[in-house]
Design a protein around this motif. Structure first.
Motif, short mmCIF file in Angstrom:
data_model
loop_
_atom_site.label_atom_id
_atom_site.label_comp_id
_atom_site.label_asym_id
_atom_site.label_seq_id
_atom_site.Cartn_x
_atom_site.Cartn_y
_atom_site.Cartn_z
N ALA A 31 0.84 -1.19 0.00
CA ALA A 31 0.00 0.00 0.00
C ALA A 31 0.88 1.24 0.00
O ALA A 31 2.02 1.22 0.45
N ILE A 32 0.32 2.32 -0.50
CA ILE A 32 0.99 3.60 -0.42
C ILE A 32 1.11 3.95 1.06
O ILE A 32 0.19 3.69 1.84
N LYS A 33 2.22 4.52 1.46
CA LYS A 33 2.52 4.73 2.87
C LYS A 33 1.36 5.37 3.63
O LYS A 33 0.99 4.93 4.70
N ASP A 34 0.76 6.41 3.11
CA ASP A 34 -0.32 7.12 3.80
C ASP A 34 -1.63 6.33 3.80
O ASP A 34 -2.55 6.67 4.54
N GLN A 35 -1.74 5.28 2.99
CA GLN A 35 -2.98 4.51 2.89
C GLN A 35 -2.88 3.14 3.53
O GLN A 35 -3.81 2.35 3.44
N HIS A 36 -1.75 2.85 4.18
CA HIS A 36 -1.54 1.55 4.80
C HIS A 36 -2.48 1.35 5.98
O HIS A 36 -2.62 2.22 6.83
N LYS A 37 -3.15 0.21 6.04
CA LYS A 37 -4.05 -0.13 7.14
C LYS A 37 -3.30 -0.96 8.17
O LYS A 37 -2.52 -1.84 7.82
N GLU A 41 -7.07 -4.74 10.57
CA GLU A 41 -8.15 -3.78 10.40
C GLU A 41 -9.13 -4.19 9.31
O GLU A 41 -10.34 -4.10 9.49
#
Length: 87
Positions: A31-37, A41
């Motif tokens: 995932a893109i760093k800012d969108q990582h869950k 989750e």
């Protein structure tokens, strides 16, 4: 993490290009760093573990012994102690 067939979501040209590198294998796309869950989750497993841990702490506060909790939840005494003394 669940399996998704590349043909179902990617353009045919991109699938053909990827096949030059890997075929018939699993490919992890981060995932893109800012969108990582955070772990668990998406599946809801994190919430399930948190609920179990709250139940363990409440049972301990109500007088259940660490040994009883370990047997009841199929966890080690060490794991129960980590849950009880975590915070």
């Amino acid at each position: 993490m669940r399996y998704i067939n590349a043909n179902a979501i990617l353009p045919k040209e991109l699938v053909e290009k990827l096949q030059n590198f890997v075929q018939g294998e699993y490919l992890y796309i981060p995932a893109i760093k800012d969108q990582h869950k955070p772990w668990g989750e998406l599946s809801g497993f994190r919430e399930e573990i948190d609920r179990r841990n709250r139940d363990i702490m409440q049972a301990y506060a109500s007088g259940a012994s660490i040994q009883e909790l370990a047997e009841s939840y199929c966890l080690s005494v060490y794991a129960i102690r980590k849950i009880i003394y975590a915070k």
